[in-house]
Design an enzyme around this catalytic site. Structure first.
Site, PDB file in Angstrom:
ATOM      1  N   ASN A   6       0.812  -1.222   0.000  1.00  0.00           N
ATOM      2  CA  ASN A   6       0.000   0.000   0.000  1.00  0.00           C
ATOM      3  C   ASN A   6       0.848   1.275   0.000  1.00  0.00           C
ATOM      4  O   ASN A   6       0.328   2.369   0.224  1.00  0.00           O
ATOM      5  CB  ASN A   6      -0.982  -0.009   1.181  1.00  0.00           C
ATOM      6  CG  ASN A   6      -0.289  -0.199   2.517  1.00  0.00           C
ATOM      7  OD1 ASN A   6       0.917  -0.011   2.625  1.00  0.00           O
ATOM      8  ND2 ASN A   6      -1.045  -0.561   3.541  1.00  0.00           N
TER       9      ASN A   6
ATOM     10  N   ARG B 132       2.973   6.911  11.700  1.00  0.00           N
ATOM     11  CA  ARG B 132       2.381   6.389  12.924  1.00  0.00           C
ATOM     12  C   ARG B 132       2.097   7.555  13.871  1.00  0.00           C
ATOM     13  O   ARG B 132       2.925   8.478  14.017  1.00  0.00           O
ATOM     14  CB  ARG B 132       3.326   5.395  13.628  1.00  0.00           C
ATOM     15  CG  ARG B 132       3.364   4.017  12.991  1.00  0.00           C
ATOM     16  CD  ARG B 132       2.012   3.293  13.050  1.00  0.00           C
ATOM     17  NE  ARG B 132       2.009   2.009  12.379  1.00  0.00           N
ATOM     18  CZ  ARG B 132       1.539   1.790  11.139  1.00  0.00           C
ATOM     19  NH1 ARG B 132       1.047   2.784  10.420  1.00  0.00           N
ATOM     20  NH2 ARG B 132       1.546   0.576  10.640  1.00  0.00           N
TER      21      ARG B 132
ATOM     22  N   GLN C 224      -5.516   2.976  18.363  1.00  0.00           N
ATOM     23  CA  GLN C 224      -6.515   2.860  17.306  1.00  0.00           C
ATOM     24  C   GLN C 224      -7.452   1.699  17.611  1.00  0.00           C
ATOM     25  O   GLN C 224      -6.953   0.618  17.927  1.00  0.00           O
ATOM     26  CB  GLN C 224      -5.829   2.653  15.949  1.00  0.00           C
ATOM     27  CG  GLN C 224      -5.144   3.904  15.475  1.00  0.00           C
ATOM     28  CD  GLN C 224      -4.592   3.837  14.056  1.00  0.00           C
ATOM     29  OE1 GLN C 224      -3.959   4.751  13.596  1.00  0.00           O
ATOM     30  NE2 GLN C 224      -4.822   2.745  13.357  1.00  0.00           N
TER      31      GLN C 224
ATOM     32  N   HIS D 236      -7.195   6.386   9.712  1.00  0.00           N
ATOM     33  CA  HIS D 236      -6.218   5.413   9.180  1.00  0.00           C
ATOM     34  C   HIS D 236      -6.761   4.681   7.951  1.00  0.00           C
ATOM     35  O   HIS D 236      -6.985   3.461   7.979  1.00  0.00           O
ATOM     36  CB  HIS D 236      -5.779   4.410  10.251  1.00  0.00           C
ATOM     37  CG  HIS D 236      -4.434   3.803   9.916  1.00  0.00           C
ATOM     38  ND1 HIS D 236      -3.657   3.150  10.842  1.00  0.00           N
ATOM     39  CD2 HIS D 236      -3.730   3.762   8.749  1.00  0.00           C
ATOM     40  CE1 HIS D 236      -2.540   2.719  10.262  1.00  0.00           C
ATOM     41  NE2 HIS D 236      -2.571   3.075   8.989  1.00  0.00           N
TER      42      HIS D 236
HETATM   43  P1  NAD Z   1      10.218   1.505   4.146  1.00  0.00           P
HETATM   44  O1  NAD Z   1      10.752   0.426   5.019  1.00  0.00           O
HETATM   45  O2  NAD Z   1      10.340   1.381   2.680  1.00  0.00           O
HETATM   46  O3  NAD Z   1      10.848   2.921   4.552  1.00  0.00           O
HETATM   47  C1  NAD Z   1      11.112   3.294   5.853  1.00  0.00           C
HETATM   48  C2  NAD Z   1      12.289   4.259   5.816  1.00  0.00           C
HETATM   49  O4  NAD Z   1      12.439   4.829   7.126  1.00  0.00           O
HETATM   50  C3  NAD Z   1      13.609   3.594   5.464  1.00  0.00           C
HETATM   51  O5  NAD Z   1      14.197   4.244   4.368  1.00  0.00           O
HETATM   52  C4  NAD Z   1      14.449   3.765   6.734  1.00  0.00           C
HETATM   53  O6  NAD Z   1      15.826   3.929   6.463  1.00  0.00           O
HETATM   54  C5  NAD Z   1      13.827   5.015   7.328  1.00  0.00           C
HETATM   55  N1  NAD Z   1      14.073   5.179   8.771  1.00  0.00           N
HETATM   56  C6  NAD Z   1      13.837   4.293   9.749  1.00  0.00           C
HETATM   57  N2  NAD Z   1      14.163   4.823  10.944  1.00  0.00           N
HETATM   58  C7  NAD Z   1      14.618   6.078  10.707  1.00  0.00           C
HETATM   59  C8  NAD Z   1      15.119   7.109  11.539  1.00  0.00           C
HETATM   60  N3  NAD Z   1      15.203   6.948  12.867  1.00  0.00           N
HETATM   61  N4  NAD Z   1      15.521   8.265  10.957  1.00  0.00           N
HETATM   62  C9  NAD Z   1      15.441   8.422   9.613  1.00  0.00           C
HETATM   63  N5  NAD Z   1      14.972   7.484   8.773  1.00  0.00           N
HETATM   64  C10 NAD Z   1      14.558   6.306   9.319  1.00  0.00           C
HETATM   65  O7  NAD Z   1       8.663   1.617   4.560  1.00  0.00           O
HETATM   66  P2  NAD Z   1       7.475   2.377   3.804  1.00  0.00           P
HETATM   67  O8  NAD Z   1       6.708   1.426   2.953  1.00  0.00           O
HETATM   68  O9  NAD Z   1       7.991   3.632   3.197  1.00  0.00           O
HETATM   69  O10 NAD Z   1       6.557   2.696   5.080  1.00  0.00           O
HETATM   70  C11 NAD Z   1       7.042   3.556   6.100  1.00  0.00           C
HETATM   71  C12 NAD Z   1       6.110   3.537   7.291  1.00  0.00           C
HETATM   72  O11 NAD Z   1       4.839   4.094   6.908  1.00  0.00           O
HETATM   73  C13 NAD Z   1       5.757   2.125   7.807  1.00  0.00           C
HETATM   74  O12 NAD Z   1       6.710   1.643   8.704  1.00  0.00           O
HETATM   75  C14 NAD Z   1       4.422   2.344   8.463  1.00  0.00           C
HETATM   76  O13 NAD Z   1       4.591   2.688   9.826  1.00  0.00           O
HETATM   77  C15 NAD Z   1       3.825   3.530   7.713  1.00  0.00           C
HETATM   78  N6  NAD Z   1       2.725   3.112   6.824  1.00  0.00           N
HETATM   79  C16 NAD Z   1       1.483   3.650   7.036  1.00  0.00           C
HETATM   80  C17 NAD Z   1       0.431   3.260   6.235  1.00  0.00           C
HETATM   81  C18 NAD Z   1      -0.934   3.853   6.401  1.00  0.00           C
HETATM   82  O14 NAD Z   1      -1.907   3.245   5.995  1.00  0.00           O
HETATM   83  N7  NAD Z   1      -1.075   5.049   6.951  1.00  0.00           N
HETATM   84  C19 NAD Z   1       0.620   2.307   5.231  1.00  0.00           C
HETATM   85  C20 NAD Z   1       1.912   1.817   5.006  1.00  0.00           C
HETATM   86  C21 NAD Z   1       2.938   2.203   5.832  1.00  0.00           C
END
Ligand code: NAD
Length: 384
Positions: free
Chosen positions: A146, A284, A313, A332
């Site tokens: 997603n 989050r 949530q 969400h």
């Molecule tokens: P991803 O794993 O591709 O990207 C996460 C990025 O965060 C990575 O590049 C990582 O290096 C970076 N990161 C982690 N900790 C960090 C820090 N302390 N400082 C700087 N950068 C940091 O994941 P994604 O698919 O891009 O998703 C990211 C987040 O979005 C998920 O973990 C989830 O919590 C959230 N998400 C929300 C929804 C929603 O419906 N609202 C859906 C999907 C994901």
């Protein structure tokens, strides 16, 4: 095996809903070349509502034909909930981040048989990952399922906040026509500085989608993008979020929730931003300090906040983010559009087929495995 699946409740006017469209587009691959989920088959039509209780993620036939037990419930809070009652002998727990079955250390202690917790979606912070590591429980999610939908939602909310769309819509609903009221907080995105916190799958897609709006792009991540990607985007890299936020008008947040990111958006950080900044956070809720966001909106330090994600949530009826000024909160939903559901339902089945068949799960789906962070978990969740 006993599979315990927690999904959000059905639509209040019944299931299935009357669908607005007859089909969804066919996507061949994700932008980085990763293939879409590859289960042996699916027992649903893509585009159906799969994430609510009656949708069952399309898993019942497959699991029951193979002799497994599937329990689906939305009742997930408190010791008397169906989730806690069924947890002690569950082998597999499936849950979506939108309606998370929180697997706290206490609950994990009761889940003696638990072998794998599958996130139907992305973001596995609702599982206490340290305990999963200690207990050798596998945690897997449907990476990329997603991400693009969330990036689209992010762009929608950036435009919505900056242009102040929601109050304008409300004026129409209320029968009004006061243009001055409608535009007194309305700006153009063009020419603004936009900062992206964490340029993973979602963050990078946000950068790419916002570039044509004529903005200046900025970002930070633990891992810098390749020089040619950075050059193509014209994006300026910062070593940390503190330096990033001082230089932007709009901040979008896409890091996972970890010990490092929890509570990052606090009074101190918000106080260093330009007055009248906007934040869009579909990552989050707990990355933000709840009351600091309210204070910043009330004082005008922030001109708008659009969150999508909350803690806990579902959010209680009196959660202050429901009533704070200048917000564009959603319950969400950004990662659970009907096309996203089709992908993460198929991905959940792919993970189940691998796990139940004794085959390896794709590394990109793994967060925790064999007593340590693995795959995407090692990249995105583990301390650097
Ligand atoms: P991803 O794993 O591709 O990207 C996460 C990025 O965060 C990575 O590049 C990582 O290096 C970076 N990161 C982690 N900790 C960090 C820090 N302390 N400082 C700087 N950068 C940091 O994941 P994604 O698919 O891009 O998703 C990211 C987040 O979005 C998920 O973990 C989830 O919590 C959230 N998400 C929300 C929804 C929603 O419906 N609202 C859906 C999907 C994901």
């Amino acid at each position: 095996m006993k599979v315990l699946c927690v999904l959000y409740p059905d639509p209040i006017d019944g299931y299935p809903p009357r669908y607005a469209r007859d089909s969804i587009p066919v996507i061949e691959r994700y932008p980085n070349g990763q293939t879409l989920p590859t289960p042996s088959a699916v027992d649903f039509t893509p585009g159906e509502l799969l994430g609510s209780v009656s949708g069952e993620l399309g898993l019942r036939k497959y699991l029951e034909d193979a002799g497994h037990t599937l329990i689906v419930t939305s009742d997930k809070e408190g010791p008397d909930s169906e989730f806690e009652r069924e947890l002690p002998d569950a082998d597999i727990v499936i849950s979506q981040p939108f309606w998370p079955a929180y697997l706290t250390p206490d609950r994990l202690a009761k889940a003696k048989n638990l072998k794998i917790a599958i996130t139907a979606g992305i973001g596995s912070d609702h599982v206490d990952l340290a305990t999963a590591i200690d207990r050798g429980i596998t945690v897997a999610e449907v990476t990329y399922s997603n991400s693009i939908g969330v990036a689209e939602h992010t762009v929608m909310m950036v435009l919505s906040l900056v242009r102040d769309y929601l109050p304008q819509y409300k004026i129409v609903l209320d029968g009004g026509w006061n243009i001055a009221d409608a535009v007194k907080r309305s700006y153009d995105l063009e020419g603004m500085d936009v900062g992206v916190f964490a340029a993973g799958r979602i963050g990078r897609a946000v950068l790419e989608r916002l570039k044509p709006f004529g903005v200046r792009l900025h970002y930070t991540d633990r891992f810098r993008l390749a020089p040619e990607v950075e050059a193509e985007l014209g994006a300026t890299f910062y070593d940390n979020i503190q330096d990033l936020v001082k230089n932007v008008d709009v901040l979008t947040v896409h890091a996972p929730l970890t010990d490092e990111t929890k509570g990052l958006l606090n009074d101190e950080l918000l106080g260093t931003m330009r007055r009248g900044s906007y934040i869009v956070n579909p990552a989050r809720g707990a990355i933000a300090d709840r009351d600091a966001i309210v204070r910043a909106l009330e004082s005008g330090q922030l001109a708008g906040y659009a969150g999508d994600v909350w803690f806990p949530q579902p959010a209680p009826a009196d959660h202050p983010w429901r009533t704070m000024p200048h917000h564009g909160m959603t319950p969400h939903t950004s990662g659970t559009s009907l096309p996203s559901q089709a992908r993460y339902a198929a991905g959940t089945r792919e993970i189940l087929e691998a796990f139940l068949g004794g085959e390896p799960i794709r590394p990109e789906y793994l967060i925790v495995d064999g007593g340590s962070y693995a795959g995407t978990g090692a990249h995105s969740y583990a301390s650097k």
